[in-house]
Design a protein around this motif. Sequence first.
Motif, PDB file in Angstrom:
ATOM      1  N   VAL A  32      40.555  45.052  -8.353  1.00  0.00           N
ATOM      2  CA  VAL A  32      39.178  44.565  -8.384  1.00  0.00           C
ATOM      3  C   VAL A  32      39.039  43.502  -7.310  1.00  0.00           C
ATOM      4  O   VAL A  32      39.712  42.478  -7.334  1.00  0.00           O
ATOM      5  CB  VAL A  32      38.810  44.001  -9.770  1.00  0.00           C
ATOM      6  CG1 VAL A  32      37.400  43.426  -9.755  1.00  0.00           C
ATOM      7  CG2 VAL A  32      38.925  45.090 -10.831  1.00  0.00           C
ATOM      8  N   ARG A  33      38.157  43.794  -6.336  1.00  0.00           N
ATOM      9  CA  ARG A  33      37.924  42.890  -5.219  1.00  0.00           C
ATOM     10  C   ARG A  33      36.559  42.231  -5.374  1.00  0.00           C
ATOM     11  O   ARG A  33      35.718  42.709  -6.137  1.00  0.00           O
ATOM     12  CB  ARG A  33      38.002  43.676  -3.911  1.00  0.00           C
ATOM     13  CG  ARG A  33      39.384  44.293  -3.689  1.00  0.00           C
ATOM     14  CD  ARG A  33      39.406  45.240  -2.534  1.00  0.00           C
ATOM     15  NE  ARG A  33      38.534  46.386  -2.839  1.00  0.00           N
ATOM     16  CZ  ARG A  33      38.194  47.315  -1.965  1.00  0.00           C
ATOM     17  NH1 ARG A  33      38.629  47.252  -0.738  1.00  0.00           N
ATOM     18  NH2 ARG A  33      37.420  48.313  -2.308  1.00  0.00           N
ATOM     19  N   PRO A  34      36.303  41.163  -4.624  1.00  0.00           N
ATOM     20  CA  PRO A  34      35.005  40.481  -4.728  1.00  0.00           C
ATOM     21  C   PRO A  34      33.809  41.409  -4.502  1.00  0.00           C
ATOM     22  O   PRO A  34      32.769  41.238  -5.148  1.00  0.00           O
ATOM     23  CB  PRO A  34      35.097  39.395  -3.656  1.00  0.00           C
ATOM     24  CG  PRO A  34      36.563  39.084  -3.592  1.00  0.00           C
ATOM     25  CD  PRO A  34      37.253  40.400  -3.793  1.00  0.00           C
ATOM     26  N   LYS A  57      56.524  40.137  -9.604  1.00  0.00           N
ATOM     27  CA  LYS A  57      55.741  39.174 -10.377  1.00  0.00           C
ATOM     28  C   LYS A  57      55.181  39.855 -11.623  1.00  0.00           C
ATOM     29  O   LYS A  57      54.996  41.061 -11.656  1.00  0.00           O
ATOM     30  CB  LYS A  57      54.552  38.662  -9.561  1.00  0.00           C
ATOM     31  CG  LYS A  57      54.913  37.822  -8.385  1.00  0.00           C
ATOM     32  CD  LYS A  57      53.620  37.359  -7.737  1.00  0.00           C
ATOM     33  CE  LYS A  57      53.873  36.670  -6.427  1.00  0.00           C
ATOM     34  NZ  LYS A  57      52.620  36.279  -5.791  1.00  0.00           N
ATOM     35  N   THR A  58      54.863  39.027 -12.608  1.00  0.00           N
ATOM     36  CA  THR A  58      54.166  39.540 -13.785  1.00  0.00           C
ATOM     37  C   THR A  58      52.726  39.836 -13.385  1.00  0.00           C
ATOM     38  O   THR A  58      52.048  38.984 -12.807  1.00  0.00           O
ATOM     39  CB  THR A  58      54.170  38.491 -14.914  1.00  0.00           C
ATOM     40  OG1 THR A  58      55.523  38.181 -15.231  1.00  0.00           O
ATOM     41  CG2 THR A  58      53.462  39.011 -16.139  1.00  0.00           C
ATOM     42  N   LEU A  59      52.273  41.038 -13.658  1.00  0.00           N
ATOM     43  CA  LEU A  59      50.894  41.399 -13.358  1.00  0.00           C
ATOM     44  C   LEU A  59      50.029  41.088 -14.578  1.00  0.00           C
ATOM     45  O   LEU A  59      50.417  41.368 -15.708  1.00  0.00           O
ATOM     46  CB  LEU A  59      50.791  42.883 -13.007  1.00  0.00           C
ATOM     47  CG  LEU A  59      51.531  43.322 -11.747  1.00  0.00           C
ATOM     48  CD1 LEU A  59      51.383  44.832 -11.559  1.00  0.00           C
ATOM     49  CD2 LEU A  59      51.011  42.597 -10.528  1.00  0.00           C
ATOM     50  N   HIS A  60      48.874  40.515 -14.321  1.00  0.00           N
ATOM     51  CA  HIS A  60      47.922  40.221 -15.381  1.00  0.00           C
ATOM     52  C   HIS A  60      46.886  41.338 -15.383  1.00  0.00           C
ATOM     53  O   HIS A  60      45.952  41.326 -14.581  1.00  0.00           O
ATOM     54  CB  HIS A  60      47.248  38.863 -15.151  1.00  0.00           C
ATOM     55  CG  HIS A  60      48.209  37.723 -15.123  1.00  0.00           C
ATOM     56  ND1 HIS A  60      48.728  37.158 -16.264  1.00  0.00           N
ATOM     57  CD2 HIS A  60      48.769  37.052 -14.087  1.00  0.00           C
ATOM     58  CE1 HIS A  60      49.551  36.183 -15.942  1.00  0.00           C
ATOM     59  NE2 HIS A  60      49.600  36.102 -14.615  1.00  0.00           N
ATOM     60  N   ILE A  91      43.877  45.091 -11.918  1.00  0.00           N
ATOM     61  CA  ILE A  91      44.284  43.714 -11.652  1.00  0.00           C
ATOM     62  C   ILE A  91      43.244  43.073 -10.745  1.00  0.00           C
ATOM     63  O   ILE A  91      42.463  43.761 -10.093  1.00  0.00           O
ATOM     64  CB  ILE A  91      45.695  43.632 -11.019  1.00  0.00           C
ATOM     65  CG1 ILE A  91      45.745  44.368  -9.677  1.00  0.00           C
ATOM     66  CG2 ILE A  91      46.755  44.160 -11.978  1.00  0.00           C
ATOM     67  CD1 ILE A  91      47.073  44.225  -8.920  1.00  0.00           C
ATOM     68  N   ALA A  92      43.257  41.747 -10.702  1.00  0.00           N
ATOM     69  CA  ALA A  92      42.298  41.003  -9.888  1.00  0.00           C
ATOM     70  C   ALA A  92      42.892  40.680  -8.522  1.00  0.00           C
ATOM     71  O   ALA A  92      44.070  40.352  -8.407  1.00  0.00           O
ATOM     72  CB  ALA A  92      41.908  39.710 -10.598  1.00  0.00           C
ATOM     73  N   HIS A  93      42.078  40.765  -7.500  1.00  0.00           N
ATOM     74  CA  HIS A  93      42.435  40.373  -6.132  1.00  0.00           C
ATOM     75  C   HIS A  93      42.699  38.869  -6.097  1.00  0.00           C
ATOM     76  O   HIS A  93      42.187  38.105  -6.919  1.00  0.00           O
ATOM     77  CB  HIS A  93      41.263  40.745  -5.214  1.00  0.00           C
ATOM     78  CG  HIS A  93      41.521  40.533  -3.771  1.00  0.00           C
ATOM     79  ND1 HIS A  93      41.284  39.323  -3.156  1.00  0.00           N
ATOM     80  CD2 HIS A  93      41.992  41.364  -2.810  1.00  0.00           C
ATOM     81  CE1 HIS A  93      41.582  39.426  -1.873  1.00  0.00           C
ATOM     82  NE2 HIS A  93      42.025  40.657  -1.640  1.00  0.00           N
ATOM     83  N   GLN A  94      43.457  38.436  -5.113  1.00  0.00           N
ATOM     84  CA  GLN A  94      43.855  37.030  -4.991  1.00  0.00           C
ATOM     85  C   GLN A  94      42.698  36.047  -4.824  1.00  0.00           C
ATOM     86  O   GLN A  94      42.856  34.855  -5.059  1.00  0.00           O
ATOM     87  CB  GLN A  94      44.823  36.851  -3.831  1.00  0.00           C
ATOM     88  CG  GLN A  94      44.213  37.126  -2.470  1.00  0.00           C
ATOM     89  CD  GLN A  94      45.259  37.196  -1.372  1.00  0.00           C
ATOM     90  OE1 GLN A  94      46.448  37.101  -1.625  1.00  0.00           O
ATOM     91  NE2 GLN A  94      44.806  37.371  -0.150  1.00  0.00           N
TER      92      GLN A  94
END
Length: 193
Positions: A32-34, A57-60, A91-94
């Motif tokens: 999911v991007r802005p 890394k753990t993915l949320h 997952i959410a984009h940075q």
Amino acid sequence: MGRKLGDLAEISQGFAVQSSVKPDPNGNVRMVRPSNGSDQLVINWKDVVRTNVASRKTLHYLEDGDVLFFAIGREHPAYLIEKVPEGPPAIAHQHFILIRAHADWLDPGFLALVLNSESAQAVFRERASGASGKVVNQRVLKDFEVPCLSLPEQLQWVQRWRQRCAEIGALRAEVEMIASRFRGDFEVEFGGR
């Protein structure tokens, strides 16, 4: 009087991407991007791309009821996660901060409305930092005060928001129909000459 968001929710950074998101129709996650946020403050799932993420890394993974806060830029919209599609997890984009409320009395839709209010956005603009781009960090969100309204009152505000969105959508559709009808009539009368 409000309560600090950090006491009411888990707050974590979106997934750090090393370069641009490379779409892959067989990817193991949806990113999911802005650009996937809508003016109705929800995610437009049909435009969310699949990609491959190999991470230690753990993915949320996103869940219904999560709120994504856009941390970078002049505006900082927050989007309610609803109707996560079946299939690979999302997952959410940075550029997002993921907020997952754990207080029973806090409705995530109401939280999204509060975060998008003009007064909250003014706070975020004032507290954003960074030389090249304005960034709201997790500490600013954790310290943000959320109004303490009863759950029924929160749900009333969310219902009023949804009604507002439906009314605006109907008006936009009517405007488009009027414009389309005029274009069609004009082309019939004068097109091809």
